[in-house]
Motif scaffolding. Structure first.
Motif, short mmCIF file in Angstrom:
data_model
loop_
_atom_site.label_atom_id
_atom_site.label_comp_id
_atom_site.label_asym_id
_atom_site.label_seq_id
_atom_site.Cartn_x
_atom_site.Cartn_y
_atom_site.Cartn_z
N HIS A 51 5.08 2.87 8.67
CA HIS A 51 5.74 2.15 9.76
C HIS A 51 4.92 2.22 11.05
CE1 HIS A 51 8.94 0.43 12.17
NE2 HIS A 51 8.95 1.51 12.94
N LEU A 52 4.40 3.42 11.36
CA LEU A 52 3.63 3.59 12.59
C LEU A 52 2.31 2.84 12.55
CD1 LEU A 52 4.24 7.39 13.28
CD2 LEU A 52 5.25 5.46 14.50
N SER A 53 1.64 2.86 11.39
CA SER A 53 0.34 2.19 11.27
C SER A 53 0.46 0.74 10.84
CB SER A 53 -0.53 2.93 10.25
OG SER A 53 0.05 2.87 8.96
N LYS A 54 1.69 0.28 10.63
CA LYS A 54 1.94 -1.08 10.16
C LYS A 54 1.15 -1.38 8.88
CE LYS A 54 3.29 -3.10 14.57
NZ LYS A 54 3.13 -4.20 15.52
N THR A 55 1.19 -0.41 7.98
CA THR A 55 0.50 -0.52 6.70
C THR A 55 1.50 -0.31 5.57
OG1 THR A 55 -1.54 0.36 7.67
CG2 THR A 55 -1.38 0.35 5.26
N GLY A 56 1.55 -1.24 4.66
CA GLY A 56 2.43 -1.12 3.51
C GLY A 56 1.63 -1.07 2.22
N TRP A 96 6.78 -4.03 -3.71
CA TRP A 96 6.40 -3.79 -2.32
C TRP A 96 7.04 -2.50 -1.81
CZ3 TRP A 96 7.19 -9.09 0.62
CH2 TRP A 96 6.11 -9.92 0.36
N SER A 97 6.35 -1.86 -0.87
CA SER A 97 6.98 -0.78 -0.12
C SER A 97 7.85 -1.39 0.97
CB SER A 97 5.92 0.14 0.50
OG SER A 97 5.23 -0.53 1.54
N GLU A 98 8.65 -0.54 1.57
CA GLU A 98 9.57 -1.01 2.62
C GLU A 98 8.82 -1.67 3.77
OE1 GLU A 98 12.81 0.97 5.74
OE2 GLU A 98 12.16 2.07 3.95
N GLN A 99 7.63 -1.13 4.11
CA GLN A 99 6.88 -1.66 5.25
C GLN A 99 6.35 -3.06 4.98
OE1 GLN A 99 6.74 -0.56 8.24
NE2 GLN A 99 5.35 -2.14 8.96
N VAL A 100 5.97 -3.37 3.75
CA VAL A 100 5.50 -4.72 3.46
C VAL A 100 6.62 -5.73 3.67
CG1 VAL A 100 4.43 -6.22 1.75
CG2 VAL A 100 3.83 -3.80 1.81
N TYR A 101 7.83 -5.35 3.28
CA TYR A 101 8.98 -6.23 3.54
C TYR A 101 9.14 -6.45 5.04
CZ TYR A 101 10.85 -6.23 -1.23
OH TYR A 101 11.04 -6.44 -2.57
N ARG A 102 8.94 -5.39 5.83
CA ARG A 102 9.04 -5.54 7.29
C ARG A 102 7.97 -6.49 7.82
NH1 ARG A 102 9.33 0.33 7.79
NH2 ARG A 102 11.50 1.04 7.86
N ILE A 103 6.74 -6.34 7.31
CA ILE A 103 5.64 -7.19 7.77
C ILE A 103 5.94 -8.66 7.50
CG2 ILE A 103 3.22 -7.79 7.41
CD1 ILE A 103 2.68 -4.81 6.89
N PHE A 104 6.38 -8.96 6.27
CA PHE A 104 6.66 -10.34 5.89
C PHE A 104 8.04 -10.82 6.39
CE2 PHE A 104 3.09 -9.73 3.18
CZ PHE A 104 2.62 -10.99 2.83
N GLU A 105 8.85 -9.86 6.86
CA GLU A 105 10.20 -10.15 7.36
C GLU A 105 11.07 -10.80 6.27
OE1 GLU A 105 10.07 -12.25 11.07
OE2 GLU A 105 8.60 -10.88 11.95
N GLY A 147 -2.62 -1.59 -4.03
CA GLY A 147 -3.29 -1.89 -2.78
C GLY A 147 -2.45 -1.62 -1.55
N ALA A 148 -3.03 -1.98 -0.42
CA ALA A 148 -2.38 -1.78 0.88
C ALA A 148 -2.52 -3.04 1.72
CB ALA A 148 -3.00 -0.59 1.61
N VAL A 149 -1.51 -3.29 2.52
CA VAL A 149 -1.50 -4.43 3.44
C VAL A 149 -1.27 -3.88 4.84
CG1 VAL A 149 -0.38 -6.59 4.07
CG2 VAL A 149 -0.53 -5.93 1.67
N GLN A 150 -2.14 -4.26 5.76
CA GLN A 150 -2.01 -3.79 7.14
C GLN A 150 -1.88 -4.98 8.08
OE1 GLN A 150 -5.34 -1.61 8.78
NE2 GLN A 150 -4.05 -0.55 10.26
N ASP A 151 -0.94 -4.87 9.00
CA ASP A 151 -0.77 -5.87 10.06
C ASP A 151 -1.79 -5.56 11.16
OD1 ASP A 151 -0.02 -7.52 12.12
OD2 ASP A 151 2.11 -7.05 12.04
N ALA A 208 9.23 10.60 2.90
CA ALA A 208 9.65 10.25 4.26
C ALA A 208 8.46 10.16 5.20
CB ALA A 208 10.65 11.30 4.76
N PHE A 209 7.50 11.10 5.05
CA PHE A 209 6.30 11.06 5.88
C PHE A 209 5.51 9.79 5.61
CE2 PHE A 209 6.16 15.99 5.95
CZ PHE A 209 7.11 15.99 6.96
N LEU A 210 5.38 9.43 4.32
CA LEU A 210 4.62 8.22 3.97
C LEU A 210 5.29 6.98 4.56
CD1 LEU A 210 2.41 6.75 2.43
CD2 LEU A 210 3.88 6.79 0.40
#
Length: 451
Positions: free
Chosen positions: A75-80, A93-102, A174-178, A68-70
């Motif tokens: 989400h806060l750092s916009k990093t997936g 993908w992590s959940e945040q990458v899906y958010r980034i790519f919508e 790897g990691a993807v950051q917006d 949950a912390f991760l």
């Protein structure tokens, strides 16, 4: 047990069930219960065990909290995060990458799906990256843009580490950051720096008026004198055609001199792009000193030029580098403004700094600066002059850093200070960079008319 013996229904038999047990002291703790029937003749026989799973439950809860912390941190750092198995093409993908790519999380991720979001101008970059990492299986890092359905643009920074999965196949973790907000902020900051650089150049215009008039007046006077001489030679009997022809050539020469002055000034104060070219630092410095020479003479400053005649050319923007030199020379001149008990000596020196860079130093014998100000003189809006704006050295440092160089200052052994900059002979990229800002038409026309 009675229900099982009566009906044969197996709610607990042969299964593992977690429940809460109570100790003798009344405290509760989680346990795992398992009951199995023993196939023996005679009355039904069973085996049962009860296991304390307190530590396992704590580990599971800690893992859930960590996940949950991760998720929240991403989400806060916009990093997936992601994984990519090159051999099978499987991408997770992590959940945040899906958010980034919508994208909907139910959609399987493929390279084709990713490419549908990549900005058209960056598709070739993505293809080159995929081909390279598929062949070499090494770590990689790059930035690209996304073009979203609403036509907005996102900037992504991607970094990945090459490893191998349990089957021995190459895999990237790897990691993807917006980084859109950061890129927009950097562009806004660059616009502010460019505007301050323009303000600094315009602020210098008033102080250079006398030098400009002097520079332009000399060739104009020569044009008038040569024109009058040419008329007299043509009016003679017989006409002195050869003398008139030579006088006309001198008139053209003086006209070109006046034109060159205007061209240099328009380039220095006008709107233009930052473009890379081969620059001879000695010649660029001489042009700046020529503009300031009348002002330096008026202030009784003795200027000495110590140029390395074998100095190689550098890659840079001529006008931007001349702006830095102009700032340094004028600062040195201002530092000696109140000196009357010793000669006002200003030295401009060029030399090889290393095999890969050249250095220019401006040394004065003025008031210098306090030791505690040494780390502040390049800060924006810091000035030691009563009428100073505090942007000249800051803008100069920005220009030099854009040339992959450095700018520094140090006190002299006796009086005054020396300010130097060093820039490499060649830059990694010779692309044009737009470091200008948009003026309103009225402001731009007013300034250009003044030149």
């Amino acid at each position: 047990m009675a229900r099982y013996l009566r009906t044969g229904e197996t709610r607990l038999i042969g299964k593992r069930v977690e429940m809460t047990a109570v100790r003798a002291d009344g405290s509760e703790f989680p346990v795992e219960l398992a009951i199995s029937r023993i196939p023996l003749e005679g009355p039904p026989s069973f085996t049962c065990y009860l296991r304390d799973i307190t530590e396992r439950r704590r580990s599971e809860e800690a893992l859930q909290r960590s996940g949950a912390f991760l998720t929240e941190a991403q989400h806060l750092s916009k990093t997936g995060s992601f994984s990519w198995c090159v051999a099978t093409g499987e991408i997770i993908w992590s959940e945040q990458v899906y958010r980034i790519f919508e994208f909907d999380q139910a959609i399987p991720v493929t390279l084709e799906l990713i490419a549908s979001r990549v900005h058209p101008d960056d598709i070739s970059l993505m293809k080159d990256m995929i081909a390279r990492v598929s062949a070499e299986a090494g770590d990689f890092e790059y930035e690209h843009r996304l073009l979203m359905p609403d036509q907005s643009v996102k900037y992504l920074h991607l970094v990945a580490h090459a490893t191998r999965n349990r089957r021995g196949q190459p895999e990237y973790i790897g990691a993807v950051q917006d980084v859109t907000k950061r890129r927009v902020s950097e562009e806004a900051l660059e616009d502010v720096r460019s505007e301050l650089a323009r303000v600094s150049r315009i602020a210098s215009l008033g102080a250079l008026t006398a030098s400009i008039a002097h520079e332009v007046n000399q060739p104009l006077s020569g044009i008038l004198t040569n024109a009058s001489t040419c008329l007299r030679m043509l009016a003679a009997d017989p006409p002195n055609v050869d003398g008139a022809r030579e006088t006309a050539r001198r008139t053209i020469r003086d006209g070109n001199r006046a034109s060159d002055v205007i061209v240099r000034l328009r380039a220095l104060f006008g709107k233009r792009r930052f473009s890379m070219e081969r620059v001879h630092l000695n010649e660029a410095t001489q042009e700046v000193i020529a503009l300031l020479l009348n002002e330096l003479k008026r202030d009784r400053i003795n200027i000495e030029m110590d140029f390395d005649e074998d100095l190689p050319t550098v890659m840079g923007d001529r006008v931007q580098l001349q702006q830095v030199i102009l700032n340094l020379v004028r600062n040195a001149s201002d530092a000696m403004g109140g000196i009357d008990n010793r000669p006002k000596r200003l030295i401009v020196k060029t030399e090889r700094d290393t095999d890969e860079s050249v250095r220019l130093t401006v040394k004065d014998e003025g008031v210098g600066f306090a030791p505690h100000d040494l780390h502040r003189i390049f800060d924006a809006f810091f000035t030691t002059k009563e009428a100073g704006m505090g942007i000249g050295l800051w803008v100069s440092r920005s220009i030099i850093e854009n040339h992959h160089g450095r700018l520094w200052a140090q006190p002299n052994d006796t009086h005054g200070a020396s300010v130097s900059f060093s820039i490499p002979l060649g830059l990694a990229s010779a692309e044009n960079h737009d470091l200008s800002v948009n003026w309103g038409p009225a402001t731009r026309d007013q300034v250009m008319r003044s030149l």
